[in-house]
Design a protein around this motif. Structure first.
Motif, PDB file in Angstrom:
ATOM      1  N   MET A   1       0.464  -1.179   0.098  1.00  0.00           N
ATOM      2  CA  MET A   1       0.485  -0.018   0.222  1.00  0.00           C
ATOM      3  C   MET A   1       1.195   1.630  -0.282  1.00  0.00           C
ATOM      4  O   MET A   1       2.350   1.263   0.534  1.00  0.00           O
ATOM      5  CB  MET A   1      -1.009  -0.266   1.704  1.00  0.00           C
ATOM      6  CG  MET A   1      -0.621   0.534   2.127  1.00  0.00           C
ATOM      7  SD  MET A   1      -1.238   0.350   4.244  1.00  0.00           S
ATOM      8  CE  MET A   1      -1.601  -1.478   3.737  1.00  0.00           C
ATOM      9  N   LYS A   2       0.301   2.342  -0.783  1.00  0.00           N
ATOM     10  CA  LYS A   2       0.958   3.716  -0.684  1.00  0.00           C
ATOM     11  C   LYS A   2       1.459   3.849   0.477  1.00  0.00           C
ATOM     12  O   LYS A   2       0.304   3.719   1.540  1.00  0.00           O
ATOM     13  CB  LYS A   2       0.437   4.523  -1.680  1.00  0.00           C
ATOM     14  CG  LYS A   2       0.340   4.021  -3.170  1.00  0.00           C
ATOM     15  CD  LYS A   2       1.636   3.879  -3.720  1.00  0.00           C
ATOM     16  CE  LYS A   2       1.452   4.034  -5.063  1.00  0.00           C
ATOM     17  NZ  LYS A   2       3.449   3.394  -4.959  1.00  0.00           N
ATOM     18  N   LYS A   3       2.141   4.854   1.299  1.00  0.00           N
ATOM     19  CA  LYS A   3       2.850   5.500   2.406  1.00  0.00           C
ATOM     20  C   LYS A   3       1.605   5.957   2.206  1.00  0.00           C
ATOM     21  O   LYS A   3       1.509   6.365   3.819  1.00  0.00           O
ATOM     22  CB  LYS A   3       3.774   6.465   1.993  1.00  0.00           C
ATOM     23  CG  LYS A   3       4.000   7.536   3.513  1.00  0.00           C
ATOM     24  CD  LYS A   3       5.486   8.106   3.293  1.00  0.00           C
ATOM     25  CE  LYS A   3       5.480   9.464   4.067  1.00  0.00           C
ATOM     26  NZ  LYS A   3       6.463  10.718   3.448  1.00  0.00           N
ATOM     27  N   GLU A   4       0.089   7.191   2.529  1.00  0.00           N
ATOM     28  CA  GLU A   4      -0.794   8.297   2.112  1.00  0.00           C
ATOM     29  C   GLU A   4      -1.474   7.128   3.155  1.00  0.00           C
ATOM     30  O   GLU A   4      -1.444   7.380   4.574  1.00  0.00           O
ATOM     31  CB  GLU A   4      -1.250   9.228   1.065  1.00  0.00           C
ATOM     32  CG  GLU A   4      -0.404   9.630   0.827  1.00  0.00           C
ATOM     33  CD  GLU A   4       1.081   9.368  -0.512  1.00  0.00           C
ATOM     34  OE1 GLU A   4       0.985   8.462  -0.497  1.00  0.00           O
ATOM     35  OE2 GLU A   4       1.989  10.035  -0.621  1.00  0.00           O
ATOM     36  N   VAL A   5      -1.604   5.827   2.865  1.00  0.00           N
ATOM     37  CA  VAL A   5      -2.475   5.256   2.787  1.00  0.00           C
ATOM     38  C   VAL A   5      -2.609   4.366   4.411  1.00  0.00           C
ATOM     39  O   VAL A   5      -3.509   4.344   5.417  1.00  0.00           O
ATOM     40  CB  VAL A   5      -3.000   4.208   2.479  1.00  0.00           C
ATOM     41  CG1 VAL A   5      -4.132   3.076   3.070  1.00  0.00           C
ATOM     42  CG2 VAL A   5      -3.557   4.128   1.427  1.00  0.00           C
ATOM     43  N   PHE A   6      -0.967   4.070   4.365  1.00  0.00           N
ATOM     44  CA  PHE A   6      -0.361   3.319   5.920  1.00  0.00           C
ATOM     45  C   PHE A   6      -0.855   4.502   7.160  1.00  0.00           C
ATOM     46  O   PHE A   6      -0.924   4.563   8.022  1.00  0.00           O
ATOM     47  CB  PHE A   6       1.043   3.524   5.719  1.00  0.00           C
ATOM     48  CG  PHE A   6       1.373   2.766   6.294  1.00  0.00           C
ATOM     49  CD1 PHE A   6       1.611   1.291   7.147  1.00  0.00           C
ATOM     50  CD2 PHE A   6       2.712   2.999   7.252  1.00  0.00           C
ATOM     51  CE1 PHE A   6       2.209   1.044   8.305  1.00  0.00           C
ATOM     52  CE2 PHE A   6       3.076   2.912   8.088  1.00  0.00           C
ATOM     53  CZ  PHE A   6       2.672   1.369   9.210  1.00  0.00           C
ATOM     54  N   LEU A   7       0.012   5.494   6.582  1.00  0.00           N
ATOM     55  CA  LEU A   7      -0.417   6.591   7.667  1.00  0.00           C
ATOM     56  C   LEU A   7      -1.325   6.906   7.929  1.00  0.00           C
ATOM     57  O   LEU A   7      -1.758   7.147   9.145  1.00  0.00           O
ATOM     58  CB  LEU A   7       0.623   8.186   7.430  1.00  0.00           C
ATOM     59  CG  LEU A   7       2.047   7.682   6.412  1.00  0.00           C
ATOM     60  CD1 LEU A   7       2.480   9.374   5.784  1.00  0.00           C
ATOM     61  CD2 LEU A   7       2.794   7.610   7.396  1.00  0.00           C
ATOM     62  N   LYS A   8      -2.326   7.044   7.181  1.00  0.00           N
ATOM     63  CA  LYS A   8      -3.993   7.001   7.709  1.00  0.00           C
ATOM     64  C   LYS A   8      -4.324   6.165   8.632  1.00  0.00           C
ATOM     65  O   LYS A   8      -5.275   5.919   9.264  1.00  0.00           O
ATOM     66  CB  LYS A   8      -4.458   8.017   7.197  1.00  0.00           C
ATOM     67  CG  LYS A   8      -4.514   9.041   6.515  1.00  0.00           C
ATOM     68  CD  LYS A   8      -4.791   9.540   5.173  1.00  0.00           C
ATOM     69  CE  LYS A   8      -4.396  10.975   4.344  1.00  0.00           C
ATOM     70  NZ  LYS A   8      -5.175  11.682   3.839  1.00  0.00           N
ATOM     71  N   LEU A   9      -4.261   4.901   8.418  1.00  0.00           N
ATOM     72  CA  LEU A   9      -4.746   3.846   8.652  1.00  0.00           C
ATOM     73  C   LEU A   9      -4.209   3.099   9.736  1.00  0.00           C
ATOM     74  O   LEU A   9      -4.947   2.294  10.971  1.00  0.00           O
ATOM     75  CB  LEU A   9      -5.399   2.862   7.712  1.00  0.00           C
ATOM     76  CG  LEU A   9      -6.382   3.656   6.326  1.00  0.00           C
ATOM     77  CD1 LEU A   9      -6.235   2.258   5.942  1.00  0.00           C
ATOM     78  CD2 LEU A   9      -7.514   3.589   7.084  1.00  0.00           C
ATOM     79  N   PHE A  10      -3.093   2.766   9.730  1.00  0.00           N
ATOM     80  CA  PHE A  10      -1.914   1.706  10.458  1.00  0.00           C
ATOM     81  C   PHE A  10      -1.126   2.295  11.941  1.00  0.00           C
ATOM     82  O   PHE A  10      -0.967   3.826  11.729  1.00  0.00           O
ATOM     83  CB  PHE A  10      -0.726   1.164   9.840  1.00  0.00           C
ATOM     84  CG  PHE A  10      -1.383   0.109   9.009  1.00  0.00           C
ATOM     85  CD1 PHE A  10      -1.510  -1.458   9.138  1.00  0.00           C
ATOM     86  CD2 PHE A  10      -2.156   0.711   7.668  1.00  0.00           C
ATOM     87  CE1 PHE A  10      -2.577  -2.444   8.574  1.00  0.00           C
ATOM     88  CE2 PHE A  10      -3.326  -0.802   6.915  1.00  0.00           C
ATOM     89  CZ  PHE A  10      -2.855  -1.816   7.180  1.00  0.00           C
ATOM     90  N   TYR A  11      -1.202   1.542  13.037  1.00  0.00           N
ATOM     91  CA  TYR A  11      -0.610   2.228  14.044  1.00  0.00           C
ATOM     92  C   TYR A  11       0.286   1.547  14.690  1.00  0.00           C
ATOM     93  O   TYR A  11      -0.250   0.127  14.916  1.00  0.00           O
ATOM     94  CB  TYR A  11      -2.306   2.813  14.825  1.00  0.00           C
ATOM     95  CG  TYR A  11      -0.926   3.709  15.932  1.00  0.00           C
ATOM     96  CD1 TYR A  11      -0.598   4.929  16.132  1.00  0.00           C
ATOM     97  CD2 TYR A  11      -1.308   2.986  17.535  1.00  0.00           C
ATOM     98  CE1 TYR A  11      -0.095   5.519  17.332  1.00  0.00           C
ATOM     99  CE2 TYR A  11      -1.190   3.472  18.478  1.00  0.00           C
ATOM    100  CZ  TYR A  11      -0.184   4.497  18.364  1.00  0.00           C
ATOM    101  OH  TYR A  11      -1.198   5.387  19.943  1.00  0.00           O
ATOM    102  N   ILE A  12       1.166   1.526  15.093  1.00  0.00           N
ATOM    103  CA  ILE A  12       2.339   0.493  15.798  1.00  0.00           C
ATOM    104  C   ILE A  12       2.295   0.597  16.840  1.00  0.00           C
ATOM    105  O   ILE A  12       2.419   2.111  17.302  1.00  0.00           O
ATOM    106  CB  ILE A  12       3.495   0.013  15.342  1.00  0.00           C
ATOM    107  CG1 ILE A  12       3.338  -0.406  13.534  1.00  0.00           C
ATOM    108  CG2 ILE A  12       4.192  -0.694  15.921  1.00  0.00           C
ATOM    109  CD1 ILE A  12       4.642   0.151  13.010  1.00  0.00           C
ATOM    110  N   GLU A  13       1.722  -0.247  17.958  1.00  0.00           N
ATOM    111  CA  GLU A  13       1.950   0.651  18.968  1.00  0.00           C
ATOM    112  C   GLU A  13       2.159  -0.685  20.501  1.00  0.00           C
ATOM    113  O   GLU A  13       2.127  -1.587  20.327  1.00  0.00           O
ATOM    114  CB  GLU A  13       0.881   1.236  20.246  1.00  0.00           C
ATOM    115  CG  GLU A  13       0.330   1.067  20.979  1.00  0.00           C
ATOM    116  CD  GLU A  13      -0.900   1.564  22.037  1.00  0.00           C
ATOM    117  OE1 GLU A  13      -1.464   0.917  21.837  1.00  0.00           O
ATOM    118  OE2 GLU A  13      -0.294   2.969  22.192  1.00  0.00           O
ATOM    119  N   ASP A  14       3.423  -0.534  21.235  1.00  0.00           N
ATOM    120  CA  ASP A  14       3.639  -1.786  21.743  1.00  0.00           C
ATOM    121  C   ASP A  14       4.072  -3.043  21.295  1.00  0.00           C
ATOM    122  O   ASP A  14       3.330  -3.995  22.285  1.00  0.00           O
ATOM    123  CB  ASP A  14       3.129  -1.689  23.259  1.00  0.00           C
ATOM    124  CG  ASP A  14       2.110  -0.170  24.014  1.00  0.00           C
ATOM    125  OD1 ASP A  14       3.618   0.154  24.367  1.00  0.00           O
ATOM    126  OD2 ASP A  14       1.489  -0.232  24.067  1.00  0.00           O
TER     127      ASP A  14
END
Length: 104
Positions: A1-14
Motif C-alpha cells: 500500500m502507498k505511504k499515505e494510506v499506511f499513515l492514515k490507517l495503521f498504527y504500531i504500538e507496544d
C-alpha cells in the motif's frame, strides 16, 4: 500500500522487534504485539492477551540511520512528523521515509 494510506490507517504500538533486516532499500520489521481479546457470554467476561506477529516490508526507504535501527528492540508508538514516519523506541525517536509498505 502507498505511504499515505499506511499513515492514515495503521498504527504500531507496544511491539517487540523479533527481527529487523535492511536489504537494498527495504526495511523488513517482524514485530510481536500482545493483543487483548475480549469475549462476553452467559454473563461471563474473559480478557486474554495473545501474541500477534506481523511483518512490515517498507520499500524504497530513505533518510534512515541503519546502524541505529539494528539496535531496535521495542516500538512504543508511531506518529507522523513532517511527512516522515516517527517510531518512539527503546533507543529514542527514529525517523524515516518510504514509498510503500507490504504488511504480512
Amino acid at each position: 500500500m502507498k505511504k499515505e494510506v499506511f499513515l492514515k490507517l495503521f498504527y504500531i504500538e507496544d511491539s517487540i522487534v523479533k527481527s529487523i533486516k535492511f536489504i537494498n532499500d527495504e526495511l523488513i520489521l517482524e514485530l510481536i504485539t500482545s493483543v487483548n481479546s475480549f469475549a462476553m457470554g452467559n454473563n461471563i467476561r474473559e480478557n486474554e492477551f495473545n501474541d500477534c506477529e506481523n511483518i512490515y516490508v517498507f520499500k524504497k526507504v530513505k533518510y534512515i540511520d541503519v546502524d541505529k535501527f539494528i539496535k531496535l528492540k521495542n516500538i512504543y508508538h508511531t506518529s507522523i512528523v513532517n511527512n516522515l514516519v516517527c517510531f518512539d523506541t527503546n533507543i529514542g525517536y527514529m525517523y524515516f521515509d518510504f514509498d510503500e509498505v507490504i504488511i504480512k
